[in-house]
Structures are given as C-alpha cells and as structure tokens.
Design a protein around this motif. Structure first.
Motif, PDB file in Angstrom:
ATOM      1  N   ASP A 159     -31.706  25.548  49.583  1.00  0.00           N
ATOM      2  CA  ASP A 159     -32.603  24.392  49.617  1.00  0.00           C
ATOM      3  C   ASP A 159     -32.536  23.774  50.998  1.00  0.00           C
ATOM      4  O   ASP A 159     -31.444  23.637  51.567  1.00  0.00           O
ATOM      5  CB  ASP A 159     -32.189  23.326  48.590  1.00  0.00           C
ATOM      6  N   ASP A 207     -29.631  31.626  46.885  1.00  0.00           N
ATOM      7  CA  ASP A 207     -30.189  30.309  46.590  1.00  0.00           C
ATOM      8  C   ASP A 207     -30.058  29.457  47.844  1.00  0.00           C
ATOM      9  O   ASP A 207     -29.012  29.479  48.507  1.00  0.00           O
ATOM     10  CB  ASP A 207     -29.429  29.621  45.454  1.00  0.00           C
ATOM     11  N   GLY A 233     -37.014  37.213  42.978  1.00  0.00           N
ATOM     12  CA  GLY A 233     -36.716  35.833  43.330  1.00  0.00           C
ATOM     13  C   GLY A 233     -37.966  35.041  43.624  1.00  0.00           C
ATOM     14  O   GLY A 233     -39.083  35.554  43.530  1.00  0.00           O
ATOM     15  N   GLU A 234     -37.763  33.789  43.962  1.00  0.00           N
ATOM     16  CA  GLU A 234     -38.889  32.880  44.178  1.00  0.00           C
ATOM     17  C   GLU A 234     -38.654  32.016  45.416  1.00  0.00           C
ATOM     18  O   GLU A 234     -37.534  31.571  45.663  1.00  0.00           O
ATOM     19  CB  GLU A 234     -39.079  31.992  42.956  1.00  0.00           C
ATOM     20  N   SER A 242     -45.117  27.650  44.650  1.00  0.00           N
ATOM     21  CA  SER A 242     -44.779  29.034  44.955  1.00  0.00           C
ATOM     22  C   SER A 242     -45.683  29.546  46.070  1.00  0.00           C
ATOM     23  O   SER A 242     -46.902  29.342  46.033  1.00  0.00           O
ATOM     24  CB  SER A 242     -44.946  29.912  43.720  1.00  0.00           C
ATOM     25  N   SER A 292     -37.379  25.816  49.017  1.00  0.00           N
ATOM     26  CA  SER A 292     -36.421  26.167  47.972  1.00  0.00           C
ATOM     27  C   SER A 292     -36.492  27.668  47.709  1.00  0.00           C
ATOM     28  O   SER A 292     -37.581  28.212  47.491  1.00  0.00           O
ATOM     29  CB  SER A 292     -36.760  25.393  46.700  1.00  0.00           C
ATOM     30  N   VAL A 293     -35.352  28.321  47.772  1.00  0.00           N
ATOM     31  CA  VAL A 293     -35.243  29.758  47.513  1.00  0.00           C
ATOM     32  C   VAL A 293     -34.340  29.934  46.292  1.00  0.00           C
ATOM     33  O   VAL A 293     -33.252  29.366  46.250  1.00  0.00           O
ATOM     34  CB  VAL A 293     -34.642  30.486  48.742  1.00  0.00           C
ATOM     35  N   ARG A 294     -34.797  30.697  45.316  1.00  0.00           N
ATOM     36  CA  ARG A 294     -34.024  30.905  44.094  1.00  0.00           C
ATOM     37  C   ARG A 294     -33.922  32.394  43.772  1.00  0.00           C
ATOM     38  O   ARG A 294     -34.940  33.096  43.694  1.00  0.00           O
ATOM     39  CB  ARG A 294     -34.670  30.203  42.890  1.00  0.00           C
ATOM     40  N   ASP A 295     -32.682  32.848  43.579  1.00  0.00           N
ATOM     41  CA  ASP A 295     -32.397  34.221  43.139  1.00  0.00           C
ATOM     42  C   ASP A 295     -33.081  35.278  44.003  1.00  0.00           C
ATOM     43  O   ASP A 295     -33.515  36.319  43.501  1.00  0.00           O
ATOM     44  CB  ASP A 295     -32.795  34.425  41.671  1.00  0.00           C
ATOM     45  N   LYS A 322     -29.410  37.728  45.079  1.00  0.00           N
ATOM     46  CA  LYS A 322     -29.498  36.436  44.396  1.00  0.00           C
ATOM     47  C   LYS A 322     -29.134  35.250  45.296  1.00  0.00           C
ATOM     48  O   LYS A 322     -28.247  34.463  44.982  1.00  0.00           O
ATOM     49  CB  LYS A 322     -28.662  36.447  43.123  1.00  0.00           C
ATOM     50  N   ARG A 330     -40.313  28.562  47.162  1.00  0.00           N
ATOM     51  CA  ARG A 330     -41.218  27.424  46.953  1.00  0.00           C
ATOM     52  C   ARG A 330     -41.231  26.547  48.191  1.00  0.00           C
ATOM     53  O   ARG A 330     -40.190  26.304  48.797  1.00  0.00           O
ATOM     54  CB  ARG A 330     -40.798  26.608  45.739  1.00  0.00           C
TER      55      ARG A 330
END
Length: 100
Positions: A28, A26, A61-62, A69, A8-11, A24, A64
């Motif tokens: 999955d 996103d 960003g993050e 993380s 999962s990649v966010r922002d 940014k 997971r």
C-alpha cells in the motif's frame, strides 16, 4: 486516522514458465508517501515495478489505484499510466531515439 491508499497491490504473483519471480506481494502506498524497493540482484524488484506499471502482466493478484482496479478496462489503464510511472534502471531504453 489512516488515509486510504493511493496504490494498493494485493496477492500479486508473477511467473515466467515454472519460475515464480513474485509470490503474493501486498503493498500500500499512502498519499504523499515515498517508498523504496530494495533487494539483491534478481530478487524481483524490477519485475514488481513492471507489473505495477503493466509493462508485464501479473500472473495473479490485483492492483488498485484510488480504489479502482486498473486491470479491467483499457481506458482505465491509459488513465492510470498517465498518473503513475517508473524510472528505468537502463538509460538507453530506446536505442533508436534521442532526447531531441
């Protein structure tokens, strides 16, 4: 029922100086899913993959992996890299090494 994302990649953002390459993002990836990243030359495909594999440090960003993380601890990053990889577009990554 939707399965939890393996990756999962966010922002996710990445800048080189004032040049913002990724803005940014996103993403999955579900268990068993195969994805393809398409785009024109210079659109950030390789930068995205390099950030996901932590060959480049994201600006923000993050990321997971199985909900955890991968950016917080070096040990988690080592475990992550042992399970996630990428195929480089250049075949001569290490010009001083051979297959043997």
């Amino acid at each position: 029922m939707k399965k939890a994302a393996v990756l999962s990649v966010r922002d996710l953002s990445k800048s080189f100086g004032s040049h913002e390459v990724l803005k940014k993002i996103d993403l999955d990836v579900a268990p068993g899913e195969v994805i393809c990243v398409l785009g024109s030359s210079g659109s950030g495909k390789s930068t995205l993959l390099r950030c996901i594999n932590h060959l480049e440090t994201p600006t923000s960003g993050e990321i997971r992996f199985h909900g955890n993380s991968v950016q917080k601890h070096a040990r988690a990053l080592s475990d992550y890299r042992s399970q996630v990889g990428m195929v480089f577009q250049s075949f001569n990554l290490f010009n001083n090494m051979t297959v043997l």
